[in-house]
Scaffold this active site. Structure first.
Site, PDB file in Angstrom:
ATOM      1  CD  GLU A 424      16.005  35.627  39.945  1.00 35.17           C
ATOM      2  OE1 GLU A 424      16.340  36.792  39.701  1.00 35.17           O
ATOM      3  OE2 GLU A 424      16.712  34.845  40.613  1.00 35.17           O
ATOM      4  CG  ASP A 499      19.427  34.784  38.449  1.00 37.45           C
ATOM      5  OD1 ASP A 499      19.245  33.678  37.917  1.00 37.45           O
ATOM      6  OD2 ASP A 499      19.062  35.861  37.929  1.00 37.45           O
ATOM      7  CG  ASP A 501      21.821  38.011  41.225  1.00 37.26           C
ATOM      8  OD1 ASP A 501      20.884  37.500  41.899  1.00 37.26           O
ATOM      9  OD2 ASP A 501      21.645  38.498  40.099  1.00 37.26           O
ATOM     10  CG  ASP A 503      18.136  41.780  42.283  1.00 37.92           C
ATOM     11  OD1 ASP A 503      18.006  42.417  43.356  1.00 37.92           O
ATOM     12  OD2 ASP A 503      18.301  42.330  41.181  1.00 37.92           O
TER      13      ASP A 503
END
Length: 636
Positions: A424, A499, A501, A503
């Site tokens: 990402e 990541d 998280d 997103d």
């Protein structure tokens, strides 16, 4: 070695069922095991079609035996003159015996071969049949298809119907534990297909806090209209189109609409049997839809300004339909009845659908316009998608010159020794490039969230730069029939690294969705993995530990340090916050890392997965795992 008449073996019907069960129920796995229940229920449903049954009770017992009761006429128990035994014993123990051959008893039925209930009996450790008929109760017990008691008279009753209790034979089936959801799905179908029928499902294996068994009532007042709304709530037209008529004893009932998607979804049934492979009724429906819409579009001037050729697929993009037909003598392919073969059905369905659909279009011009506009867009998208696919094909014909510029490739060439990380963002991609082992690890940074392929038109998917980069980096291309060709696949480990998280979880979900829809073979062959970077770095002095979950963090603080004083906790919001050494040590080094292989469960309906995955409330990846949400549907 001699081969004589002594080597020829002959098996009676029940013996043959036990020797070759897959010939009769499809397989001896999960599907065949649940199919036993369907065979018994179908007999009760035939009583419903005949007009004698409006209630069915199904109970899963604690020992995974099962009981099906209906309030139909009850299987006859009088003596069969030719065979010299009761009609009940005849249908339970003889292959080819049944009431469905006699059109005075059943004009329409799902059972045709006299095989269903006798197969269930043959493949059961034990079975008990209780008949409520003519104000009397009768019972007979069986084991592995053979009667072990005579027909017993038990007394009088005001009830009527048939009660079958059986337990599948664990010699035949390795797993004899029923899946409630599988049974409930089929029962729900039957309630929609037979409006006004009440079906009660009880599971004695599950008890709530009040001491009650789990139970559900399945009942539909509106039938196919409710069914259609249940499976698809999206629509571009105001109404659900209902088609009902009859030609030469062929009863046709259809509910259909168009939605915003770019896929066709058609469920078809014959005498309540789900014909998963379609057949002549589906052929007639598709032919009528194509012919009717093309004629309507031409006659009303919709195609005058459009320089495009329409094909059958264009007319069916975005259509959701349920087709239910009933006829006296359906010809199925195989005992499991997954495909209809009656040629006369094509013309009947074609005429009924054509006549009623054109009337609907004439009477509903707003809906008609919406449908035609959808068809024209589909045709244009198909043409554009072909060009985009050709571009992908051309870019991959020469792998050495067709690699995307962002790809940092590895030195080794043999695919089984190589792996690629789909990372990402450029920042994390830069860190991964520094931390990797260049010999066998390649890095492809992806810019932000890739396209949501569930909501995009096909041409937009193939035109998307990130998706095209994935195709080219992997060495995959599409052949002329749109089939995925992986002969030149360059890596046998394809690792999604995003990541830790919200997103990042959303991005990994979008990538998983893309692979599932357009490169499913890579999942099936076990090439797709999810990287698991840590959430926390916990340090105190020279001691440091990584934590992958909140529980990990709490455990490390408790076990490795004396309280929280002097502890430094770093929360990794993204891969970019790690340096190259940390990323290698925790996530990329094969000796230390945790990879989860992406596996699709066999019993998950593909079309139901991504309505769950693509929701807006996307949790961090590890919460998905802990709460059994996303990865309960796609197992990793």
């Amino acid at each position: 070695m001699s081969y004589t008449a002594d080597n020829i073996q002959f098996f009676e019907g029940i013996e043959h069922v036990r020797l070759r069960p897959s010939m009769y129920i499809g397989d001896v796995g999960y599907n065949g095991f649940h199919h036993l229940v369907n065979e018994v229920i179908d007999n009760s449903i035939d009583e419903t079609i005949a007009g004698f049954c409006n209630k069915i009770w199904i109970t899963i017992h604690k020992d995974n035996s099962i009981t099906i009761i209906d309030n139909g006429r009850g299987i006859p128990v009088d003596i069969h003159k030719k065979e010299g035994c009761s009609a009940l014993e005849l249908v339970m123990t003889k292959i080819g015996a049944g009431g469905k051959f006699d059109k005075d008893s059943y004009k329409i039925s799902g059972g045709l071969h006299g095989v269903g209930i006798s197969c269930v009996n043959a493949l059961s450790e034990w079975l008990v049949a209780t008949i409520y008929r003519d104000n009397k109760i009768y019972r007979q017990k069986y084991s592995k298809g053979i009667a072990i008691t005579d027909l017993e008279y038990l007394g009088t009753t005001s009830k009527r119907g048939t009660e079958i209790t059986f337990k599948a034979d664990n010699i035949i089936f390795k797993n004899i534990k029923y899946d409630y959801d599988i049974l409930a799905t089929r029962i729900r179908e039957l309630s929609f297909l037979n409006k006004g029928l009440s079906i009660y499902l009880t599971d004695e294996r599950e008890i709530d806090k009040k001491g009650n068994f789990k139970n559900e009532l399945f009942f539909s007042k509106l039938g196919l209209k409710e069914f259609l709304y249940f499976i698809d709530k999206d629509s571009i037209i105001k109404n659900i189109i209902l088609i009902e008529d009859k030609i030469n004893d062929i009863i046709v009932e259809i509910a259909m609409k168009y939605n915003h998607s770019f896929k066709e979804k058609i469920l078809s049934y014959v005498n309540n049997i789900n014909t998963k492979e379609g057949g002549t009724h589906l052929t007639g429906f598709r032919r009528a839809i194509t012919r009717t819409l093309k004629k309507y579009a031409e006659e009303n001037g919709f195609l005058k300004k459009e320089n495009i050729d329409l094909i059958g697929d264009d007319f069916r993009e975005g259509i959701t339909a349920i087709i239910s037909i009933k006829l006296m003598s359906p010809q199925f392919e195989g005992q499991t009845k997954t495909k209809l073969g009656n040629n006369e059905v094509i013309g009947a369905v074609d005429k009924i659908v054509g006549d009623m659909f054109i009337s609907y279009l004439d009477e509903n011009p707003f809906d008609a316009k919406k449908i035609i506009e959808k068809i024209i867009i589909a045709a244009k998208a198909r043409k554009a998608a072909k060009k985009a696919r050709e571009l992908i094909h051309n870019n991959n014909t020469s792998i050495s010159t067709g690699l995307p510029g962002k790809l940092a490739d590895c030195s080794l060439i043999e695919p089984k020794n190589c792996e690629i990380f789909l990372v990402e963002g450029d920042s994390a991609g830069g860190t991964a490039k520094q931390g990797r082992d260049r010999n066998f690890q390649a890095i492809l940074p992806l810019r932000g969230k890739i396209l949501n392929v569930e909501k995009a038109m096909e041409n937009k998917i193939y035109e998307n730069e990130e998706i095209r980069n994935i195709f080219m980096a992997l060495g995959i291309y599409l052949d002329e029939k749109k089939n995925i060709n992986i002969d030149k696949l360059r890596y046998y480990k394809i690792i999604i690294m995003t990541d830790a998280d919200i997103d990042g979880s959303h991005i990994s979900t979008l990538i998983i969705t893309f692979f599932f829809r357009y490169m499913k073979i890579l999942i099936e062959k076990g090439f797709i993995y999810i990287a698991m970077p840590p959430l926390y770095l916990i340090k105190k002095g020279k001691k440091s530990f990584y934590a992958w979950t909140e529980k990990d963090r709490e455990r490390i603080i408790k076990d490795q340090f004396d309280g929280k004083k002097g502890i430094h906790i770093q929360r990794y919001k993204g891969l970019g916050e790690m340096n190259a050494e940390q990323l290698w040590e925790t996530t990329m080094n094969p000796k230390n890392r945790t990879l989860r292989k992406l596996i699709i469960k066999d019993n998950i309906e593909a079309d139901n997965i991504f309505s769950i995955l693509m929701g807006d409330n996307v949790l961090p990846r590890r919460e998905f795992i802990e709460k059994n949400s996303i990865y309960a549907k796609i197992d990793i």
